[in-house]
Design an enzyme around this catalytic site. Structure first.
Site, mmCIF file in Angstrom:
data_model
loop_
_atom_site.group_PDB
_atom_site.id
_atom_site.type_symbol
_atom_site.label_atom_id
_atom_site.label_comp_id
_atom_site.label_asym_id
_atom_site.label_seq_id
_atom_site.Cartn_x
_atom_site.Cartn_y
_atom_site.Cartn_z
ATOM 1 N N LYS A 1 0.841 -1.212 0.000
ATOM 2 C CA LYS A 1 0.000 0.000 0.000
ATOM 3 C C LYS A 1 0.871 1.255 0.000
ATOM 4 C CE LYS A 1 -0.234 -0.168 5.051
ATOM 5 N NZ LYS A 1 -1.041 -0.502 6.230
ATOM 6 N N TYR B 1 14.403 30.873 7.223
ATOM 7 C CA TYR B 1 13.236 31.544 7.813
ATOM 8 C C TYR B 1 13.332 31.585 9.332
ATOM 9 C CZ TYR B 1 11.039 31.069 3.243
ATOM 10 O OH TYR B 1 10.742 31.150 1.910
HETATM 11 C C1 LIG Z 1 -0.204 -1.423 6.937
HETATM 12 C C2 LIG Z 1 -0.705 -2.719 7.421
HETATM 13 C C3 LIG Z 1 0.169 -3.803 7.591
HETATM 14 C C4 LIG Z 1 1.673 -3.679 7.482
HETATM 15 O O1 LIG Z 1 2.181 -3.128 8.687
HETATM 16 P P1 LIG Z 1 3.747 -3.006 8.983
HETATM 17 O O2 LIG Z 1 3.800 -2.584 10.409
HETATM 18 O O3 LIG Z 1 4.286 -1.961 8.069
HETATM 19 O O4 LIG Z 1 4.360 -4.333 8.751
HETATM 20 C C5 LIG Z 1 -0.387 -5.026 7.907
HETATM 21 N N1 LIG Z 1 -1.712 -5.172 8.074
HETATM 22 C C6 LIG Z 1 -2.586 -4.146 7.941
HETATM 23 C C7 LIG Z 1 -4.037 -4.396 8.142
HETATM 24 C C8 LIG Z 1 -2.107 -2.890 7.632
HETATM 25 O O5 LIG Z 1 -2.975 -1.866 7.520
#
Ligand SMILES: *Cc1c(COP(=O)(O)O)cnc(C)c1O
Length: 371
Positions: free
Chosen positions: A40, A267
């Site tokens: 993702k 800044y």
């Molecule tokens: C993002 C996510 C993961 C992966 O998590 P990590 O801590 O990056 O390994 C696994 N399961 C779900 C449901 C997630 O939303």
């Protein structure tokens, strides 16, 4: 007239390192367990399509994505591993989920009923995983009381066009609270045992990266590693030394000048030079994901393996660094912001956040180069 645009900053991604880290995840799994690499958010900033294409080999059950848009991109990229949509969908998105044979979670009767009706309409069977909320409070059914369990199972069985292939849950505290997570695992395992005696379930899964590294989950036979694939272990483990870093954040020096003692930088003028200083202006800023909260944190940039302190606040497109101690820095020199000398865990700590946010904050203006 020559037309030329040189990127001010960019990301170099090592796809082989990601594949290597997937192998490490496989080694950390109990025998015969399955993997759902989580890709993702553009594979945590590494680039969705290239990462998925590289990992699209045997031995992976699903790619974990957040929504239909990501699943569609994987399909268009010709990826063969099926997509599993981990987050909830909107009703108007569900026809496509069914038509394209993606898999998704069910978290409520409203969702399950609608998916079941749509699948019936298309004469299809949709593969779903029953999400159970064991403490995350984000999605999933609450587990019914014992006296209602029979009714719940009858309900699930009545969904004729849904194939309930899996049972899943998610840990809110695997890297922070061992005691809670252990009791969550016991709870989940109990639920899975009960449901399995009534339903034909192929996959049970709870663990993300931390769960995979640090816990035994007796009933689980699938894990969903994300961060781990990108070279970072969320907690200390025996695999710490063997994960490989997967990206380098690099930028060009655009300008080098010598500024006198007393001159102010950036800044708010939070930095005033104490002595004559060679200052390099570097082409990266918070618009690229180099967080403004790194201002004044002690963060550095690495040139030729030497760490040069950042001076003053991060601006939208540029930062300033002190290169007094490095002789041959010129316009066009390359500096590293995330690299072995300054790993992403360090950058996240200095920015007051977590590596997940630094990875996914790497902006669209940064070209991704692959090796
Ligand atoms: C993002 C996510 C993961 C992966 O998590 P990590 O801590 O990056 O390994 C696994 N399961 C779900 C449901 C997630 O939303």
């Amino acid at each position: 007239m020559p037309l030329c645009h040189i990127p001010r900053s960019w990301v170099e991604v090592d796809l082989e390192a990601i594949a290597h880290n997937l192998d490490i995840a496989r080694q950390a799994l109990p025998h015969h367990a399955h993997l759902m690499p989580v890709v993702k958010a553009g594979a945590y900033g590494h680039g969705l399509e290239p990462v998925a294409r590289r990992l699209d080999r045997d031995g992976i059950s699903y790619f974990g994505v957040a929504n239909v848009g990501e699943a569609r991109r994987l399909q268009q990229a010709g990826v063969r591993t099926p997509s599993f949509i981990m987050g909830p969908s909107f009703p108007v998105e569900r026809e496509e989920i069914i038509q394209r044979h993606w898999s998704c979670t069910i978290s409520s009767c409203e969702e399950a009923d609608h998916l079941n009706r749509l699948a019936a309409l298309y004469g299809k069977t949709l593969t779903v995983h029953l999400a159970l909320d064991s403490g995350m409070g984000r999605e999933g059914f609450l587990y019914p009381d014992q006296e209602d369990l029979g009714g719940f199972i009858d309900y699930l069985r009545s969904l004729e066009h849904l194939k309930i292939e899996g049972i899943m849950s998610h840990s809110p505290s695997a890297d922070e609270d061992y005691t809670f997570t252990q009791s969550q695992i016991d709870l989940f395992s109990g639920w899975v045992r009960e449901l399995r005696s009534h339903l034909d379930i192929r996959y049970c899964h709870l663990a993300a990266s931390a769960g995979l590294l640090a816990y035994e989950i007796p009933e689980a036979n699938l894990a969903r590693p994300g961060l781990l694939l990108y070279g970072v272990a969320p907690m200390a483990s025996i695999y710490d030394g063997v994960l490989r870093p997967t990206l380098r954040l690099r930028a060009h020096v655009c300008l080098v000048r010598e500024l006198p003692a007393g001159h102010s930088i950036s800044y708010g003028r939070t930095t005033q030079l104490r002595e004559k200083t060679r200052v390099a202006t570097v082409g990266i800023g918070y618009a690229d994901g180099w967080s403004r909260s790194l201002s004044g944190s002690g963060v550095c940039a690495s040139i030729q393996g030497k760490l040069c302190p950042m001076l003053g606040r991060v601006t939208m497109d540029q930062i300033m660094i002190d290169v007094t101690d490095i002789a041959d820095v010129v316009s066009g020199s390359i500096v590293d912001l995330i690299c072995p000398e300054q790993p992403i865990t360090r950058v996240a700590e200095l920015a007051g956040t977590i590596p997940w946010e630094i990875f996914t904050g790497l902006g669209p203006r940064l070209p991704r180069l692959y090796s």
